[in-house]
Motif scaffolding. Structure first.
Motif, mmCIF file in Angstrom:
data_model
loop_
_atom_site.group_PDB
_atom_site.id
_atom_site.type_symbol
_atom_site.label_atom_id
_atom_site.label_comp_id
_atom_site.label_asym_id
_atom_site.label_seq_id
_atom_site.Cartn_x
_atom_site.Cartn_y
_atom_site.Cartn_z
ATOM 1 N N LYS A 152 -13.940 60.346 17.292
ATOM 2 C CA LYS A 152 -14.670 61.235 16.697
ATOM 3 C C LYS A 152 -13.817 61.697 15.265
ATOM 4 O O LYS A 152 -14.145 61.664 14.207
ATOM 5 C CB LYS A 152 -15.261 62.505 17.308
ATOM 6 N N ASN A 156 -15.447 57.831 13.745
ATOM 7 C CA ASN A 156 -16.861 58.302 13.735
ATOM 8 C C ASN A 156 -16.903 59.613 13.873
ATOM 9 O O ASN A 156 -17.332 60.203 14.774
ATOM 10 C CB ASN A 156 -17.735 57.459 14.998
ATOM 11 N N LEU A 159 -20.215 61.107 16.128
ATOM 12 C CA LEU A 159 -20.008 60.992 17.733
ATOM 13 C C LEU A 159 -20.140 62.535 18.234
ATOM 14 O O LEU A 159 -19.067 63.099 18.023
ATOM 15 C CB LEU A 159 -18.997 60.151 18.067
ATOM 16 N N GLU A 160 -21.034 62.470 19.184
ATOM 17 C CA GLU A 160 -21.078 63.960 19.876
ATOM 18 C C GLU A 160 -21.037 63.253 21.315
ATOM 19 O O GLU A 160 -21.806 62.530 21.634
ATOM 20 C CB GLU A 160 -22.065 64.670 19.562
#
Length: 249
Positions: A152, A156, A159-160
């Motif tokens: 993350k 990215n 992203l979670e």
């Protein structure tokens, strides 16, 4: 199995099997796997995934099959580019056009932490983890969460970590309560309330090459999968507390 439930709810779903063991592929196609129209072929030439999609026998559910050669994907990605930074965006680039016609894209991946898994998570919006009630699995979930946070930050920002579903649960074992407590301490807020209990119907459905909902829609395992799917939709804001679908996107 979650992909199957979503398709039954009317969502258009693409399932991508990126695991060299090909479990998801075998679940939907048995031994009838393609040596040409699969994920390995697409990534080896960095092609748009759209041409590698195969419809399953179930409405709203399509798939990109895996191949045993996916195990060599990390070295292939490295050979295609001059550095790691470029390689991690390969999966995202190949998926970009193919994902447009679907409400959900699921990527079934193994838990190895390598360049290939980083490439997949760089293309993802959420990470949904599955863990059994053991110290090793909980430790693995903590590492997976750390990896996701690193991705993350680096490649990215979307992203979670959506959560963790406990699998193969036997409520008769005291370790289940200990596992729940350990997860809540280590990764607060990530544990799904609904769990997947041990059920022989899972193994039998795998031998028959069908989702558990096709093999026995009245089984405890399928009810668990349905409940976990609805909880997933709630976490995504797709479903209200009354169990009704709020929206599709």
């Amino acid at each position: 199995n979650i992909s199957y439930v979503l398709s039954k709810l009317g969502y258009r779903v693409l399932l991508i099997d990126s695991d060299s063991q090909m479990d998801a592929t075998k679940c939907f196609f048995g031994s009838h796997v393609s040596k040409d129209k699969n994920l390995y072929r697409a990534l080896a030439v960095e092609d748009d995934f759209s041409g590698y999609i195969t419809p399953t026998s179930y409405e709203n559910l399509d798939m990109i099959m895996s191949d045993t050669r996916v195990s060599a994907m990390e070295s292939i990605l490295m050979s295609q580019h001059s550095g790691v930074q470029e390689s991690v965006f390969t999966f995202k680039k190949c998926l970009e056009k193919a994902k447009e016609k679907y409400d959900f894209v699921f990527i079934d991946m193994d838990k190895n932490i390598n360049l290939f898994s980083r490439s997949i998570l760089t293309a993802a919006t959420h990470l949904l983890m599955v863990a059994e009630c053991s110290a090793f699995h909980i430790s693995g979930a903590i590492v997976e969460n750390s990896q996701a946070m690193d991705i993350k930050t680096s490649t990215n920002p979307e992203l979670e970590v959506l959560g963790i579903i406990l699998n193969k649960v036997s409520e008769r074992k005291t370790i289940v309560g200990e596992t729940r407590a350990a997860l809540d301490r280590a990764l607060p807020g990530l544990r799904f309330e609904h769990v997947i209990h041990q059920d022989a119907a899972f193994e039998k459905s795998q031998w028959n090459g069908v989702p558990i909902g096709v093999f026995d829609k009245n089984s405890r395992g399928y009810r668990d999968i349905e409940a976990a799917t609805h909880e997933m939709l709630e976490r995504l804001g797709e479903e209200g507390e009354d169990g009704q679908t709020a929206c599709k996107q």
